[in-house]
Write a protein that holds these residues in place. Structure first.
Motif, PDB file in Angstrom:
ATOM      1  N   GLN A  29     -23.389 -31.601  17.768  1.00 45.20           N
ATOM      2  CA  GLN A  29     -23.060 -32.226  19.040  1.00 45.20           C
ATOM      3  C   GLN A  29     -24.205 -33.105  19.556  1.00 45.20           C
ATOM      4  N   GLY A  31     -17.271 -35.934  25.562  1.00 46.72           N
ATOM      5  CA  GLY A  31     -17.317 -34.513  25.868  1.00 46.72           C
ATOM      6  C   GLY A  31     -15.946 -33.880  25.855  1.00 46.72           C
ATOM      7  N   GLY A  44     -18.541 -29.341  24.240  1.00 47.49           N
ATOM      8  CA  GLY A  44     -18.279 -30.548  24.998  1.00 47.49           C
ATOM      9  C   GLY A  44     -19.405 -30.878  25.953  1.00 47.49           C
ATOM     10  N   THR A  62     -22.337 -32.281  23.950  1.00 51.48           N
ATOM     11  CA  THR A  62     -22.060 -33.655  23.530  1.00 51.48           C
ATOM     12  C   THR A  62     -22.259 -34.616  24.698  1.00 51.48           C
ATOM     13  N   PHE A  63     -21.709 -34.274  25.859  1.00 52.11           N
ATOM     14  CA  PHE A  63     -21.860 -35.109  27.054  1.00 52.11           C
ATOM     15  C   PHE A  63     -23.332 -35.275  27.428  1.00 52.11           C
TER      16      PHE A  63
END
Length: 237
Positions: free
Chosen positions: A18, A69, A156, A159-160
């Motif tokens: 990620q 995300g 998520g 990743t964001f």
């Protein structure tokens, strides 16, 4: 008692996919805006200046970060659903055709270097634990890993966060000075530093070669940056 993932792996290693995926895309996304403006030569574009770079860059950064995300979250949920459906069907086959499924696992084990005798013995032992046998068959047949250790929401968020943290770096020079060629040159340097830092993070987490980890990361990001600049020059020139 099985140790938690954070006990077995550091946070960087645990969420390396990620971090690298989000970080690289964040850098490329914002530098594409910077390079597009710098490559354009139309008078109207040139007069807009640093404010336009920041507005478009930050808008793209956060919009794409949210999209990335949520995409990571949804793909993780889909992977869990796929695994659960495949596992239910496989468990049914294990109940209805145990001998056929043992033979299938035996073939997989033989392909991975076990002798015929050992493969048959291992399959017979594993057949006493259908849940474990189903995990192995799902991995060997479909390449599906057990998703219970994966939290789509946490993936998520990582990743964001990586997307925003690395993606903002190419915009920093435009926060400090007016938009000119020197600012663009500083943004190029900042982008190179960000890609290098991402490569070093990858190297630290994986223990692979330093040159490979950094070189691949910088090369992939650099190719995207050159394409963005070329398109800006072609459209705005």
């Amino acid at each position: 008692m099985q140790p938690a993932r954070s006990d077995r792996l550091g946070r960087t290693q645990e969420f390396l996919k990620q971090i690298v995926y989000g970080g690289n895309d964040g850098i490329v996304t914002t530098f594409a805006v910077v390079a597009g403006f710098a490559g354009a030569r139309a008078e109207g574009v040139a007069q807009i200046g640093a404010v336009a770079v920041l507005v478009f860059g930050l808008a793209n950064l956060f919009a794409d970060a949210i999209s990335m995300g949520l995409g990571e979250f949804l793909s993780g949920r889909a992977q869990k659903d796929l695994y659960a459906g495949q596992r239910d069907r496989l468990m049914e086959n294990l109940r209805r055709r145990p001998a056929v499924m043992r033979d299938r696992l035996t073939r997989h084990l033989r392909l991975r270097g076990m002798s015929p005798t050992d493969a048959e013995a291992a399959s017979a032992i594993l057949s006493r634990t259908p849940e474990l046998m189903s995990e192995l068959l799902l991995h060997y047949d479909a390449g599906l890993g057990h998703p219970d250790d994966e939290d789509p929401a946490v993936n998520g968020v990582f990743t964001f966060t990586a997307f925003v943290a690395f993606g903002v770096i190419p915009l920093v020079p435009y926060l400090l000075r007016p938009a000119d060629q020197a600012t663009f040159a500083l943004s190029v340097c900042a982008t190179f530093v960000a890609l290098t830092a991402l490569g070093l993070l990858r190297w630290n987490a994986t223990g692979l070669g330093l040159a490979r980890s950094v070189g691949e990361t910088v090369l992939v990001g650099g190719v995207c940056a050159v394409v963005a600049y070329a398109i800006g020059a072609a459209v705005g020139g």
